[in-house]
Write an enzyme that holds these catalytic residues in place. Structure first.
Site, short mmCIF file in Angstrom:
data_model
loop_
_atom_site.label_atom_id
_atom_site.label_comp_id
_atom_site.label_asym_id
_atom_site.label_seq_id
_atom_site.Cartn_x
_atom_site.Cartn_y
_atom_site.Cartn_z
CG HIS A 34 33.33 40.66 44.34
ND1 HIS A 34 32.27 41.24 45.00
CD2 HIS A 34 33.76 39.65 45.14
CE1 HIS A 34 32.07 40.61 46.15
NE2 HIS A 34 32.95 39.64 46.25
NE ARG A 35 35.31 45.89 37.96
CZ ARG A 35 35.75 46.22 36.75
NH1 ARG A 35 36.69 47.15 36.62
NH2 ARG A 35 35.27 45.62 35.67
#
Length: 446
Positions: free
Chosen positions: A420-421
């Site tokens: 998700h980064r």
């Protein structure tokens, strides 16, 4: 002058290697470029070639011994020449155990790999009391072994069997009893005294369990498998990934009808390697990653890197664990070429013959467990990649098609695990939608 044979470095993060076997023996003549030994790293087994022509001598690391990268393990000398280590350094034949007090070496000038030094500092471990695994430098494995031993020692309750049995019958906690026997071992009389003494003085804790629920002796052990090599790397890397990488999963059902037709058609052609659905998946993923470069990426503290090359790893289960051979620049390969490479790397992976370049520089991974009957699963990201695709088995299911007609179709589940980064939900969703389109309409891949 004799030439050194050192433990080679096959990868940037490699600190050590294990001698699997010597292909040439002490005193054998060798030619430059001829394989002389096989070495195991945390990823692959590699053959090491002779750097010069001469006689193999002065072997200092026998099979099974792990030594740091760069350490001399033998020499290639001229006929009649005596290598420097022939008389000074006898071959190492066994690795000293951390738990063996006699093997502890006090070093006047401790030498440790950078990773080992950092780990020792973080756990406040004195490097001078660490014994090495048959090597000159202290490695990460040595520090881990010392810490595990210290933890095990701290948790062991030393008591004679009769004292254990008596404590169980009286409902007493052995951890609260001080032993009077040799090395502090708890005797039966210690248990009786603890039972008779006042609670505030004896520090006796009454067990919450009934005597029948207390296990007197440890559970029988079938075997202990050393956490070394590939198994240790898998444990370290994936634990670090789960702990540090914020992962999310998205899934989609895919109709494999037309993909199966293509596979069946190609298998009828003479002179064509056996094409599998995995080959079609690699081709489809490569094509889709071209359209979604944000998936073909890696996270770094300085920024997000989108890779120009599309190198797809395919997870392969082998006897010692899991390995991921990489098909480099898969977007530039034809489906037949992909099928051929999958056969090649799969065979060499199971035979332990992969080279370092076969497992390096992957940018995306496919893990297919459909052949094992797994319906659907979620895979853990293979760092430093930003995504991995999990593929389940193809099953016949009722599907509503045109004009609300129900037909039986071969359906499978794709689950994308994303960092998700690097990747947001909408980006992951669009990637899966395009991948589904490519599989269900395979003409787009040609």
């Amino acid at each position: 002058m004799a030439k050194k044979v050192i433990m080679p470095k096959f990868g940037m993060d490699q600190e050590e290697g294990t001698v699997v076997r010597w292909l040439k023996q002490e005193g054998d003549s060798v030619e430059k470029g001829e394989p002389i030994l096989e070495v195991e790293t945390d990823k692959v087994n590699m053959e090491v070639e002779a750097s010069s022509t001469g006689v193999l001598s002065g072997i200092t690391a026998n099979p099974g011994i792990t030594v740091p990268v760069g350490q001399v393990i033998a020499y290639i000398a001229a006929p009649g020449e005596t290598p420097p280590s022939a008389s000074a350094s006898p071959p190492v034949t066994a690795q000293p155990s951390i738990s063996d007090k006699s093997s502890t070496v006090v070093l006047s000038e401790p030498r440790a790999t950078p990773v080992a030094a950092n780990m020792a500092a973080a756990h406040q471990v004195d490097l001078q009391v660490i014994s090495t695994s048959g090597a000159q430098r202290i490695t990460k494995a040595d520090i881990e072994g010392y810490l595990n031993h210290q933890q095990t020692e701290a948790n062991i309750i030393k008591a004679v069997p009769a004292a254990r049995r008596l404590a169980r019958e009286l409902g007493l906690d052995l951890q609260q009893i001080t032993g009077s026997g040799p090395a502090g071992r708890i005797q039966s009389q210690d248990v009786r005294q603890a039972r008779e003494a006042p609670k505030e003085e004896a520090h006796v804790a009454i067990s919450e369990h009934t005597p029948e629920e207390i296990v007197d002796e440890p559970i029988a052990i079938r075997q202990t498998i050393p956490l070394t090599g590939m198994r240790r790397t898998i444990a370290d890397r994936l634990t670090k990934t789960v702990r540090e990488v914020p992962q999310f999963m998205v899934s989609v059902e895919v109709n494999m009808d037309r993909a199966i037709d293509i596979v069946n058609d190609l298998r009828k052609m003479e002179g064509v390697p056996r094409v599998t659905l995995t080959a079609v998946l690699v081709k489809a993923c490569a094509r889709t990653l071209v359209r979604h470069p944000s998936i073909n990426a890696s996270y770094q503290t300085t920024g997000i890197i989108e890779w120009a090359d599309i190198n797809i790893g395919v997870a392969v289960a082998i006897e010692t664990g899991l390995i991921v051979p990489v098909l480099h620049r898969a977007d530039r390969m034809a489906l037949i070429d992909i099928a051929h490479q999958l056969i090649d790397v799969g065979t060499r992976a199971r035979e332990g013959k992969l080279q370092a370049q076969d497992v390096q520089h992957g940018t995306f991974t496919i893990s297919n467990l459909g052949m094992f009957g797994v319906d659907q699963f979620e895979a853990i990201i293979n760092p430093p990649q930003a995504a991995i695709l999990a593929v389940g088995k193809v099953m016949k299911r009722p599907v509503v098609v045109e004009e609300e007609t129900i037909m039986i179709k071969p359906i499978t589940n794709f689950t994308l695990t994303a960092d998700h980064r690097v990747i947001d939900g909408a980006i992951a969703g669009r990637f899966l939608a395009d991948l589904k389109q490519a599989i269900e309409h395979p003409g787009m891949l040609m």
